[in-house]
Design an enzyme around this catalytic site. Structure first.
Site, short mmCIF file in Angstrom:
data_model
loop_
_atom_site.label_atom_id
_atom_site.label_comp_id
_atom_site.label_asym_id
_atom_site.label_seq_id
_atom_site.Cartn_x
_atom_site.Cartn_y
_atom_site.Cartn_z
N ASN A 194 0.85 -1.20 0.00
CA ASN A 194 0.00 0.00 0.00
C ASN A 194 0.89 1.25 0.00
O ASN A 194 0.90 2.04 0.94
CB ASN A 194 -0.92 -0.02 1.22
CG ASN A 194 -2.01 1.03 1.15
OD1 ASN A 194 -2.29 1.59 0.09
ND2 ASN A 194 -2.63 1.31 2.27
N ASP A 227 0.94 3.89 -2.08
CA ASP A 227 0.51 5.17 -2.62
C ASP A 227 0.18 6.11 -1.46
O ASP A 227 0.42 5.80 -0.29
CB ASP A 227 -0.68 4.99 -3.57
CG ASP A 227 -1.95 4.53 -2.86
OD1 ASP A 227 -1.84 4.02 -1.72
OD2 ASP A 227 -3.05 4.66 -3.44
N ASP A 250 -3.13 8.16 -0.47
CA ASP A 250 -4.50 8.54 -0.81
C ASP A 250 -4.93 9.84 -0.14
O ASP A 250 -5.84 10.50 -0.63
CB ASP A 250 -5.46 7.40 -0.41
CG ASP A 250 -5.32 6.21 -1.35
OD1 ASP A 250 -5.39 6.41 -2.57
OD2 ASP A 250 -5.14 5.08 -0.86
N ASP A 285 -8.20 4.22 0.51
CA ASP A 285 -7.12 3.47 1.15
C ASP A 285 -7.54 2.01 1.34
O ASP A 285 -6.76 1.08 1.09
CB ASP A 285 -6.79 4.11 2.49
CG ASP A 285 -5.41 3.71 3.01
OD1 ASP A 285 -4.66 3.07 2.25
OD2 ASP A 285 -5.08 4.05 4.16
N ASP A 293 -7.23 -0.24 -1.74
CA ASP A 293 -5.91 -0.74 -2.09
C ASP A 293 -5.59 -2.05 -1.40
O ASP A 293 -4.64 -2.75 -1.77
CB ASP A 293 -4.83 0.29 -1.71
CG ASP A 293 -4.95 1.58 -2.50
OD1 ASP A 293 -5.54 1.54 -3.59
OD2 ASP A 293 -4.46 2.62 -2.00
N ASP A 318 17.40 8.98 -15.13
CA ASP A 318 18.31 8.40 -14.17
C ASP A 318 17.74 8.39 -12.76
O ASP A 318 18.14 7.56 -11.93
CB ASP A 318 19.63 9.19 -14.15
CG ASP A 318 20.47 8.94 -15.39
OD1 ASP A 318 20.22 7.93 -16.07
OD2 ASP A 318 21.36 9.75 -15.68
N LYS A 338 -7.08 -4.78 -8.02
CA LYS A 338 -6.56 -3.41 -8.16
C LYS A 338 -5.20 -3.42 -8.86
O LYS A 338 -4.38 -4.31 -8.63
CB LYS A 338 -6.41 -2.80 -6.76
CG LYS A 338 -6.00 -1.33 -6.69
CD LYS A 338 -7.15 -0.42 -7.08
CE LYS A 338 -6.79 1.06 -6.97
NZ LYS A 338 -6.84 1.59 -5.60
N PHE A 348 19.09 5.08 -13.15
CA PHE A 348 18.20 4.15 -13.85
C PHE A 348 18.23 4.25 -15.37
O PHE A 348 17.44 3.59 -16.05
CB PHE A 348 16.79 4.28 -13.30
CG PHE A 348 16.65 3.63 -11.92
CD1 PHE A 348 17.66 2.83 -11.41
CD2 PHE A 348 15.51 3.84 -11.16
CE1 PHE A 348 17.54 2.24 -10.17
CE2 PHE A 348 15.38 3.25 -9.91
CZ PHE A 348 16.40 2.46 -9.41
N LEU A 408 19.04 0.82 -16.16
CA LEU A 408 18.00 -0.15 -15.84
C LEU A 408 16.97 -0.16 -16.97
O LEU A 408 16.25 0.80 -17.18
CB LEU A 408 17.34 0.21 -14.51
CG LEU A 408 16.14 -0.61 -14.06
CD1 LEU A 408 16.53 -2.07 -13.85
CD2 LEU A 408 15.55 -0.04 -12.78
N HIS A 447 25.83 3.40 -18.65
CA HIS A 447 24.43 2.99 -18.67
C HIS A 447 24.11 2.13 -19.89
O HIS A 447 24.59 2.42 -21.00
CB HIS A 447 23.51 4.22 -18.66
CG HIS A 447 23.62 5.04 -17.43
ND1 HIS A 447 22.96 6.24 -17.26
CD2 HIS A 447 24.31 4.84 -16.27
CE1 HIS A 447 23.24 6.74 -16.07
NE2 HIS A 447 24.07 5.91 -15.46
N ASP A 456 21.40 2.10 -21.51
CA ASP A 456 20.63 2.81 -22.54
C ASP A 456 21.53 3.60 -23.49
O ASP A 456 21.04 4.21 -24.44
CB ASP A 456 19.58 3.73 -21.91
CG ASP A 456 20.15 4.93 -21.18
OD1 ASP A 456 21.39 4.98 -20.98
OD2 ASP A 456 19.37 5.83 -20.80
N CYS A 487 17.80 9.94 -21.87
CA CYS A 487 18.29 10.34 -20.54
C CYS A 487 17.48 11.50 -19.98
O CYS A 487 17.29 11.61 -18.77
CB CYS A 487 19.75 10.75 -20.60
SG CYS A 487 20.86 9.50 -21.27
#
Length: 686
Positions: A153, A155, A157, A176, A179, A375, A387, A431, A434, A494, A496, A668
């Protein structure tokens, strides 16, 4: 096999107990037998099913055998399949006899009350809780698998809260609750029986910090929902309502699967028999249901875009070495006229409009002079049968954009997860390092959600690697088994920078794009032989050297370095073919040159065209500023020839001064939230 419990009998006084629907009771007929008894007879009222296990055979009663010898260690089993209307309304009588005696020497009386106690969840993965014959205490993968699913959970709300919902023990909105996964305790039978027995809902100590459980009793009012299980709360006594047979609990995940957490969590409800004063309670029945916490799932380029992100940059100024990568790693100055990325943002906006998805621009106060939004975060999602919502994964790089995911992305039905690098973050923890492939099949094994790709220093030792905490997290999600590639040969490092995926109408549904110095040299050689050797690079760019094709081809130092780069990319090519099940027709070589040296790493010689933004069939490709041949850039022309037959449209975006000179490109400087897979992750067979 039914849950079984042994019941002690007595010839001195009647015994009373509960038989839970679906279980068996084993009667200790030998333990209660008088000293000189050698045989027994058993009979019960119509609501009791009786069996005698004798000589390894189970014989249903009544039978032609009137008496059963005690010396052969017989076993009496009973079950009930109808709920009692009153306490003790069914009974069993055991009569004991001497050798050839006609009169019983003792009788044991057992009064029975049949009740139902069942802890249920959505083990059938239909989106609703229902009774099932499936084994609730196990969790299995695959399309025919079973087992309940729990969402972290993560997020927020309540817009007024400062942290995700999994970091508190309060229910602030009905959203909530939505979820969370429902867990239903069913109790049926005479309600007065539960005054003599206690129902205990409990979770294992090792799982208690991974989950939270909320209960509102008979009320639906938000303020009545209390945190009853999880954290330091290992058990909760449930008091069944006199008017309702079901108690509905709401369960939230607090942690994703990780190196020390498999993702499986077990909940139990135990029926405890209240003892006589001064004695401990006795457990007489336990029901268990197992949940698996849903993994965080990455989305590949081939999925439809839902939202594009980019950062707005102010004109000019000294650029901090913290947020830009240069060969010398020192601050440098760019004139205001070339540092402004307004044109870049507008080009991305136009591309997003073609793809019919909105662009969210992160302004300067929020990005704090950090333009590398790819990144900082990776967009994915979590999913349960009831959900699905997106979750942003925050990298440990923590530069100018470090607050953006929490302050601007985390919100209602938009979750957040992060991992830190206690050993210190390197560029490989950003990232851009990634990525995830589209779905693939490798030697008969299916990866319907693709495979995660990360860069590393392999095959050489002592270089940079992705932080252990990040890599362990990715591996623990199970459904997108990571592949480790060699990226430490690059200055930034990276994946990418040398690969991308684009959708395709044939074969596997995609193409792998690889940067290729060999393809670039081949193209330039072709143009030289056609008489365009004096065509120059970087036309229209002020204060940028403009080498010709002839000069590039005659530069032995550049050629030698690109041979090294090609060998590094070829190493990755072989890994990708092997781990993604690809053949050569699945790969497209994109012309690209690099410069630098082996010690510090490689950078793109001209804007790196594989570092592109993929929005469905619309591609936002870094404009390479290649030699003009026949009125058009020969690099752009070649890329169009390679990709447009796949139904793709190529838009070349000028990122030279706004990103390329800082060792990055279009990909990027952008990020994309995409539509989740249609395939359900629980159908995967890891």
């Amino acid at each position: 096999m039914s849950q079984q419990r042994r019941v002690q009998l007595s010839v001195q006084r009647p015994t009373s107990t509960v038989c839970v629907l679906g279980t068996e009771l084993s009667l200790d007929v030998r333990g209660s037998a008088p000293k000189d008894a050698v045989a027994f007879h058993v009979q019960g009222t119509p609501g009791v099913k009786l069996y005698v296990v004798h000589d390894s055979q189970s014989i249903k009663l009544p039978s032609s055998v009137g008496r059963w010898p005690l010396g052969t260690h017989p076993e009496v089993l009973l079950a009930m399949d109808t709920l009692s209307k009153d306490v003790g309304d069914e009974k069993v009588r055991i009569s004991y006899f001497r050798e050839a005696g006609g009169v019983p020497v003792g009788r044991a009386m057992l009064y029975l009350t049949c009740v139902e106690v069942s802890l249920d969840a959505d083990t059938g993965r239909s989106g609703a809780v229902s009774r099932t014959l499936l084994d609730k205490a196990t969790w299995t993968w695959g399309p025919d698998g079973h087992g309940a699913i729990l969402l972290v959970n993560c997020d927020r709300d309540d817009p007024g809260a400062e942290t995700p919902d999994n970091r508190d023990t309060a229910i602030r909105s009905y959203n909530d609750l939505k979820d969370m996964s429902q867990m239903v305790l069913r109790t049926r039978g005479p309600r007065t029986i539960f005054t003599s027995y206690r129902l205990l809902l409990h979770v294992d100590f090792s799982d208690s910090d991974k989950v939270g459980v909320f209960y509102g009793g008979n009320s639906v009012a938000l303020e009545e929902y209390k945190h009853v299980l999880g954290g330091s709360k290992l058990s909760y006594t449930v008091k069944p309502s006199r008017h309702q047979e079901e108690s509905v609990f709401y369960v939230e995940g607090l942690a994703f699967p990780d190196v020390s957490f498999s993702g499986l969590v077990a909940f139990h409800v135990t029926l405890l028999e209240s003892p006589e004063k001064g004695q401990l309670e006795t457990p007489i029945f336990t029901d268990t249901v197992v949940f698996r916490v849903a993994p965080w799932i990455m989305t590949p380029n081939t999925l439809a875009p839902l939202e594009v992100f980019a950062c707005r940059w102010v004109p000019g100024g000294w650029l901090s070495p913290v947020w830009c990568w240069t060969g010398s790693h020192i601050p440098f100055f760019l004139p205001p006229s070339v540092d402004d990325n307004e044109d870049f943002v507008e080009a991305v906006r136009a591309l997003a409009e073609k793809a019919k998805c909105p662009l969210t621009v992160c302004p300067l106060p929020e990005n704090r002079h950090d333009r590398w939004i790819q990144d900082e975060v990776e967009f994915g999602y979590v999913q349960a049968p009831h959900k699905t919502f997106p979750v942003v994964f925050d990298s440990p790089r923590d530069r100018g954009l470090k607050d953006f995911p929490v302050k601007k992305i985390l919100g209602p039905d938009f979750g957040y997860v992060a991992r830190q690098a206690p050993e210190g973050a390197s560029s490989l923890d950003s990232f851009g390092n990634l990525e995830v492939s589209p779905p693939v099949t490798v030697r008969g094994k299916e990866y319907p959600l693709g495979r995660i790709l990360i860069g590393s220093s392999f095959p050489r030792f002592g270089g940079r690697r992705m932080a252990k905490a990040v890599k362990d997290f990715l591996v623990a999600q199970k459904v997108q088994a990571p592949v480790e590639l060699f990226s430490d040969w690059l200055l930034v490092g990276h994946v990418d920078e040398f690969l991308s995926f684009v959708p395709a109408p044939d074969r596997k549904g995609f193409r792998l794009l690889l940067a290729s110095p060999s393809a670039c040299y081949q193209l330039f050689k072709e143009k030289q032989e056609e008489g365009y050797g004096e065509a120059v690079m970087f036309q229209g760019l002020e204060k940028v050297p403009k080498p010709t094709i002839n000069e590039i081809l005659s530069n032995e130092g550049l050629r030698k370095f690109n041979c090294y780069v090609q060998s590094c990319i070829s190493w990755n090519r072989d890994i990708l073919k092997r781990t993604l099940g690809l053949a050569e027709p699945d790969i497209v070589d994109i012309p690209q040159l690099f410069h630098g040296d082996v010690a510090s790493g490689a950078e793109a010689f001209f804007p790196d065209m594989v570092n592109m933004l993929v929005l469905g069939r619309h591609l936002g490709i870094p404009k390479p500023f290649g030699p003009t041949v026949g009125g058009q850039c020969c690099l752009e022309q070649r890329v169009r020839e390679l990709l447009e037959p796949l139904g793709l449209t190529c838009t070349f975006i000028d990122d030279y001064f706004s990103y390329h000179v800082l060792s990055g490109e279009v990909h990027c400087g952008t990020n994309v939230r995409r539509k989740p897979f249609a395939f359900k992750w629980w159908h995967v067979v890891p």
